[in-house]
Motif scaffolding. Structure first.
Motif, PDB file in Angstrom:
ATOM      1  N   ILE A  87      21.709   5.663   1.390  1.00 17.70           N
ATOM      2  CA  ILE A  87      21.466   6.180   0.044  1.00 17.70           C
ATOM      3  C   ILE A  87      19.995   6.019  -0.341  1.00 17.70           C
ATOM      4  O   ILE A  87      19.369   6.939  -0.866  1.00 17.70           O
ATOM      5  CB  ILE A  87      22.410   5.506  -0.970  1.00 17.70           C
ATOM      6  N   ALA A 104      18.007   8.592   1.660  1.00 14.71           N
ATOM      7  CA  ALA A 104      18.297   9.980   1.289  1.00 14.71           C
ATOM      8  C   ALA A 104      17.750  10.322  -0.093  1.00 14.71           C
ATOM      9  O   ALA A 104      17.468  11.479  -0.377  1.00 14.71           O
ATOM     10  CB  ALA A 104      19.796  10.233   1.332  1.00 14.71           C
ATOM     11  N   VAL A 105      17.602   9.338  -0.948  1.00 14.28           N
ATOM     12  CA  VAL A 105      17.077   9.618  -2.286  1.00 14.28           C
ATOM     13  C   VAL A 105      15.559   9.443  -2.326  1.00 14.28           C
ATOM     14  O   VAL A 105      14.846  10.269  -2.881  1.00 14.28           O
ATOM     15  CB  VAL A 105      17.744   8.727  -3.353  1.00 14.28           C
ATOM     16  N   PRO A 153      13.032  12.356  -0.280  1.00 24.58           N
ATOM     17  CA  PRO A 153      12.824  13.615  -1.019  1.00 24.58           C
ATOM     18  C   PRO A 153      12.083  13.398  -2.334  1.00 24.58           C
ATOM     19  O   PRO A 153      11.203  14.172  -2.695  1.00 24.58           O
ATOM     20  CB  PRO A 153      14.251  14.118  -1.285  1.00 24.58           C
ATOM     21  N   ILE A 158       8.493  12.955  -1.584  1.00 18.74           N
ATOM     22  CA  ILE A 158       7.852  14.232  -1.231  1.00 18.74           C
ATOM     23  C   ILE A 158       7.511  15.016  -2.495  1.00 18.74           C
ATOM     24  O   ILE A 158       6.404  15.525  -2.659  1.00 18.74           O
ATOM     25  CB  ILE A 158       8.770  15.066  -0.305  1.00 18.74           C
ATOM     26  N   MET A 204      15.666  -8.745  -8.764  1.00 16.95           N
ATOM     27  CA  MET A 204      16.046  -9.752  -9.750  1.00 16.95           C
ATOM     28  C   MET A 204      15.604  -9.322 -11.145  1.00 16.95           C
ATOM     29  O   MET A 204      16.306  -9.550 -12.122  1.00 16.95           O
ATOM     30  CB  MET A 204      15.446 -11.115  -9.381  1.00 16.95           C
ATOM     31  N   PHE A 244      18.083  -6.599 -12.406  1.00 18.85           N
ATOM     32  CA  PHE A 244      19.435  -7.073 -12.730  1.00 18.85           C
ATOM     33  C   PHE A 244      19.444  -8.167 -13.806  1.00 18.85           C
ATOM     34  O   PHE A 244      20.239  -8.130 -14.733  1.00 18.85           O
ATOM     35  CB  PHE A 244      20.116  -7.590 -11.461  1.00 18.85           C
ATOM     36  N   ARG A 302      25.735  -4.263 -10.751  1.00 11.29           N
ATOM     37  CA  ARG A 302      25.094  -4.741  -9.523  1.00 11.29           C
ATOM     38  C   ARG A 302      24.630  -3.623  -8.614  1.00 11.29           C
ATOM     39  O   ARG A 302      23.477  -3.576  -8.182  1.00 11.29           O
ATOM     40  CB  ARG A 302      26.082  -5.619  -8.753  1.00 11.29           C
ATOM     41  N   GLU A 303      25.555  -2.694  -8.344  1.00 10.77           N
ATOM     42  CA  GLU A 303      25.246  -1.620  -7.404  1.00 10.77           C
ATOM     43  C   GLU A 303      24.061  -0.789  -7.882  1.00 10.77           C
ATOM     44  O   GLU A 303      23.131  -0.521  -7.131  1.00 10.77           O
ATOM     45  CB  GLU A 303      26.481  -0.727  -7.267  1.00 10.77           C
ATOM     46  N   THR A 304      24.119  -0.398  -9.150  1.00 10.68           N
ATOM     47  CA  THR A 304      23.050   0.429  -9.702  1.00 10.68           C
ATOM     48  C   THR A 304      21.715  -0.297  -9.625  1.00 10.68           C
ATOM     49  O   THR A 304      20.687   0.305  -9.286  1.00 10.68           O
ATOM     50  CB  THR A 304      23.369   0.788 -11.164  1.00 10.68           C
ATOM     51  N   TYR A 351      20.367  -0.158  -6.036  1.00 11.20           N
ATOM     52  CA  TYR A 351      19.847   1.149  -5.644  1.00 11.20           C
ATOM     53  C   TYR A 351      18.587   1.514  -6.418  1.00 11.20           C
ATOM     54  O   TYR A 351      17.650   2.080  -5.853  1.00 11.20           O
ATOM     55  CB  TYR A 351      20.920   2.224  -5.816  1.00 11.20           C
ATOM     56  N   LEU A 365       3.808  16.301   6.795  1.00  9.49           N
ATOM     57  CA  LEU A 365       4.998  15.555   7.201  1.00  9.49           C
ATOM     58  C   LEU A 365       4.911  15.167   8.671  1.00  9.49           C
ATOM     59  O   LEU A 365       5.230  14.040   9.053  1.00  9.49           O
ATOM     60  CB  LEU A 365       6.263  16.401   6.964  1.00  9.49           C
ATOM     61  N   THR A 410      21.749  -9.633  -0.982  1.00  8.78           N
ATOM     62  CA  THR A 410      22.661 -10.752  -1.240  1.00  8.78           C
ATOM     63  C   THR A 410      22.290 -11.496  -2.513  1.00  8.78           C
ATOM     64  O   THR A 410      23.136 -12.143  -3.102  1.00  8.78           O
ATOM     65  CB  THR A 410      22.649 -11.777  -0.100  1.00  8.78           C
ATOM     66  N   VAL A 411      21.029 -11.385  -2.925  1.00  8.60           N
ATOM     67  CA  VAL A 411      20.622 -12.117  -4.123  1.00  8.60           C
ATOM     68  C   VAL A 411      21.381 -11.609  -5.347  1.00  8.60           C
ATOM     69  O   VAL A 411      21.569 -12.332  -6.318  1.00  8.60           O
ATOM     70  CB  VAL A 411      19.087 -12.033  -4.340  1.00  8.60           C
ATOM     71  N   MET A 455      14.476  21.507   4.243  1.00  7.70           N
ATOM     72  CA  MET A 455      14.142  20.614   3.132  1.00  7.70           C
ATOM     73  C   MET A 455      15.123  20.773   1.971  1.00  7.70           C
ATOM     74  O   MET A 455      15.543  19.811   1.359  1.00  7.70           O
ATOM     75  CB  MET A 455      12.710  20.946   2.667  1.00  7.70           C
ATOM     76  N   LEU A 491      18.298  18.935   2.576  1.00  9.12           N
ATOM     77  CA  LEU A 491      18.118  17.491   2.430  1.00  9.12           C
ATOM     78  C   LEU A 491      18.156  17.109   0.951  1.00  9.12           C
ATOM     79  O   LEU A 491      18.792  16.132   0.556  1.00  9.12           O
ATOM     80  CB  LEU A 491      16.770  17.100   3.036  1.00  9.12           C
ATOM     81  N   LEU A 492      17.475  17.920   0.138  1.00  4.42           N
ATOM     82  CA  LEU A 492      17.434  17.652  -1.293  1.00  4.42           C
ATOM     83  C   LEU A 492      18.827  17.728  -1.911  1.00  4.42           C
ATOM     84  O   LEU A 492      19.221  16.875  -2.703  1.00  4.42           O
ATOM     85  CB  LEU A 492      16.514  18.656  -1.986  1.00  4.42           C
ATOM     86  N   ALA A 529      20.801  14.748  -1.025  1.00  2.00           N
ATOM     87  CA  ALA A 529      20.357  13.584  -1.787  1.00  2.00           C
ATOM     88  C   ALA A 529      20.950  13.614  -3.186  1.00  2.00           C
ATOM     89  O   ALA A 529      21.429  12.597  -3.701  1.00  2.00           O
ATOM     90  CB  ALA A 529      18.839  13.572  -1.867  1.00  2.00           C
ATOM     91  N   LEU A 567      24.612  12.765  -3.135  1.00  2.00           N
ATOM     92  CA  LEU A 567      24.763  11.322  -2.955  1.00  2.00           C
ATOM     93  C   LEU A 567      24.519  10.572  -4.251  1.00  2.00           C
ATOM     94  O   LEU A 567      25.224   9.637  -4.595  1.00  2.00           O
ATOM     95  CB  LEU A 567      23.782  10.833  -1.896  1.00  2.00           C
ATOM     96  N   LEU A 599      27.117   8.232  -6.168  1.00  2.00           N
ATOM     97  CA  LEU A 599      26.712   6.866  -6.476  1.00  2.00           C
ATOM     98  C   LEU A 599      26.894   6.552  -7.950  1.00  2.00           C
ATOM     99  O   LEU A 599      27.454   5.529  -8.324  1.00  2.00           O
ATOM    100  CB  LEU A 599      25.247   6.703  -6.079  1.00  2.00           C
ATOM    101  N   ASP A 653      24.893 -15.078  -5.519  1.00  2.00           N
ATOM    102  CA  ASP A 653      23.942 -15.952  -4.850  1.00  2.00           C
ATOM    103  C   ASP A 653      23.961 -17.267  -5.618  1.00  2.00           C
ATOM    104  O   ASP A 653      23.683 -17.293  -6.809  1.00  2.00           O
ATOM    105  CB  ASP A 653      22.560 -15.314  -4.893  1.00  2.00           C
ATOM    106  N   MET A 703      21.504 -18.457  -8.141  1.00  2.00           N
ATOM    107  CA  MET A 703      21.364 -17.704  -9.386  1.00  2.00           C
ATOM    108  C   MET A 703      22.541 -17.936 -10.338  1.00  2.00           C
ATOM    109  O   MET A 703      22.683 -17.222 -11.327  1.00  2.00           O
ATOM    110  CB  MET A 703      21.281 -16.198  -9.096  1.00  2.00           C
TER     111      MET A 703
END
Lengths: 214, 254
Positions: free
Chosen positions: A23, A26-27, A30, A33, A67, A70, A82-84, A87, A137, A159-160, B1, B4-5, B8, B11, B15, B75, B78
């Motif tokens: 992820i 892939a994000v 692009p 670019i 850190m 979050f 957490r996930e957001t 990423y 490129l 993991t943190v 391209m 790919l965009l 993305a 995804l 997400l 963790d 924390m």
């Protein structure tokens, strides 16, 4: 047998590692670019902002950035899960690195080409997308490959924020079974991931080469 | 391209979808922060399921109170930050009650006793606490073992380099001890006995001296006084009706 007990936890850890890698990559590529192209237009105020962004992203540890996103942002009224957070921190960080790499690539293309395109009647946009960018490129592809491998390994930082990726799964197994052997398996899995990535990168690089490619 | 965009973007939406759905899910449940690498209190079995004494106890207590719980691996370094930023509601995983921690969280009544023991290799010439002077001593970072050692300031200062060596996990301490770099480690007895059993108890020696007796408690946010009372009542019930003892036997019987 120890390995039998490790298969599932390590497999699930690997999936998390791969997901974060895929992820983020892939994000951020692009996005980089796109931003690097805007940067190439040399608009002063926008580029000042980009410079600041890149300075912060490259100048502080990714661990700290995670850190901050979050644990720090909630103090400013922005609470992300957490996930957001993972990423967001990863994408911003890698976008910054990719942007710098791409800037180098774009600069490496002789500016005379742009003039030549204009003489041929191409618009500025078309000449950038069809002539300059592909060469840029290709020029910076090895550096991008470097970042890809770094990204695979950097995923271990998550993991943190409590995420259970491959290295954490290994550490957990080490604690549970009281032996360091799981670390060896973890190392082997990372090697498998990175060598696969290297193989794919090499293949892509060949394809991009106008002489060797199709 | 273009492809790919598009990929993305797709995804990114997937997400975003994941993020929001998991968020609403955990809103009404109590989130328990655990260190899922801490056997035998909370760890992963071969099916990658969370198991352990504290996991069982938390499930039992939650049933008694009638609340739903979810476990969130965190963790360990924390943990108080996680609690006070509302990411988790309880710290419950071999969480030793200390004065320093009391400033940040409320503790329930203790539910398990524990000592900070000193472990050396079987053939070590260290026999007493005083022998630690000039030696390398390792502990887990941000742990109560570290706090216990630092409390004895003179002893801590007499160590090699004037302070204990801090590792991420207790197992790192054990490995360092075996590698001969650390001369001794200080660690929760509950964990140490488990690890020693896994790695071969004959390799180690536990000193008579220790760094004090301690108790495990559940860490509750300072503002959650109602929850604290409910937990205390449920713990008391569990101890008087025998269900606590059954659990204890399951995990700690020799």
């Amino acid at each position: 047998m120890l390995i039998g007990k490790l298969i599932l936890p390590l497999f699930e850890g690997t999936l998390v590692t791969l997901q974060v890698f895929a992820i983020t990559f892939a994000v951020s590529l692009p996005l980089a670019i796109l931003l690097a192209s805007i940067q190439a237009a040399r608009i002063k105020i926008i580029n000042l902002f980009f410079q600041l962004f890149i300075m912060i992203e490259r100048g502080t540890p990714l661990l700290l950035q995670m850190m901050f996103v979050f644990f720090g942002l909630p103090y400013m009224g922005v609470t992300l899960d957490r996930e957001t957070s993972i990423y967001l921190a990863f994408v911003l960080n890698y976008t910054a690195y990719f942007m710098e790499i791409l800037r180098g690539g774009i600069n490496s293309v002789d500016s005379g080409q742009l003039e030549a395109c204009q003489v041929l009647g191409y618009s500025r946009f078309a000449s950038y997308v069809r002539v300059i960018l592909p060469q840029a490129l290709q020029a910076c592809f090895p550096s991008i490959g470097n970042e890809v491998l770094t990204l695979i390994k950097d995923t271990s930082l998550i993991t943190v924020l409590g995420a259970s990726e491959l290295l954490k799964a290994g550490r957990s197994a080490v604690n549970t079974y009281g032996t360091a052997v799981p670390f060896i398996y973890v190392g082997i899995i990372y090697l498998m991931l990175t060598t696969t990535a290297e193989f794919l990168l090499k293949k892509t690089e060949k394809k991009m080469d106008p002489v060797q490619g199709e | 391209m273009k492809k790919l965009l598009t990929a993305a973007l797709v995804l990114l939406f997937v997400l975003a979808g994941c993020g929001t759905s998991s968020n609403t899910d955990s809103n009404e449940k109590l989130i328990i922060g655990v260190d899922d690498t801490f056997a035998p209190m909370g760890f992963r079995d071969e099916n990658n399921e969370l198991v352990g004494f504290d996991i069982d106890l938390a499930t039992m207590i939650a049933e008694k109170i009638g609340i739903e719980i979810v476990f969130q691996p965190i963790d360990w370094a924390m943990k108080e930050t996680e609690l006070n930023s509302n990411n988790i509601d309880l710290i419950w995983n071999g969480y030793t009650i200390t004065d320093k921690r009391k400033e940040q969280v409320n503790f329930t009544t203790p539910y398990l006793e524990n000592r900070q023991i000193i472990v050396v290799l079987a053939d070590s010439d260290i026999n007493y606490k005083a022998d630690l002077a000039g030696k390398s001593l390792s502990v887990q970072k941000e742990s109560s073992a570290l706090e216990a050692v630092l409390k004895e300031a003179d002893l801590a200062a007499s160590l090699k380099d004037g302070a204990p060596v801090e590792f991420d996990t207790n197992i790192d301490c054990f490995m360092d001890l075996e590698a001969g770099r650390s001369n001794a480690i200080v660690c929760d007895e509950v964990l140490a006995r488990y690890v020693m059993k896994q790695r071969g108890a004959e390799k180690y020696r536990v000193l008579e001296d220790n760094f004090g007796e301690e108790e495990y408690g559940i860490g509750v946010r300072k503002s959650d006084t109602e929850l604290l009372e409910k937990l205390n009542t449920a713990l008391k019930d569990a101890k008087s009706d025998g269900s606590y003892d059954t659990l204890y036997q399951k995990w700690f019987a020799e």
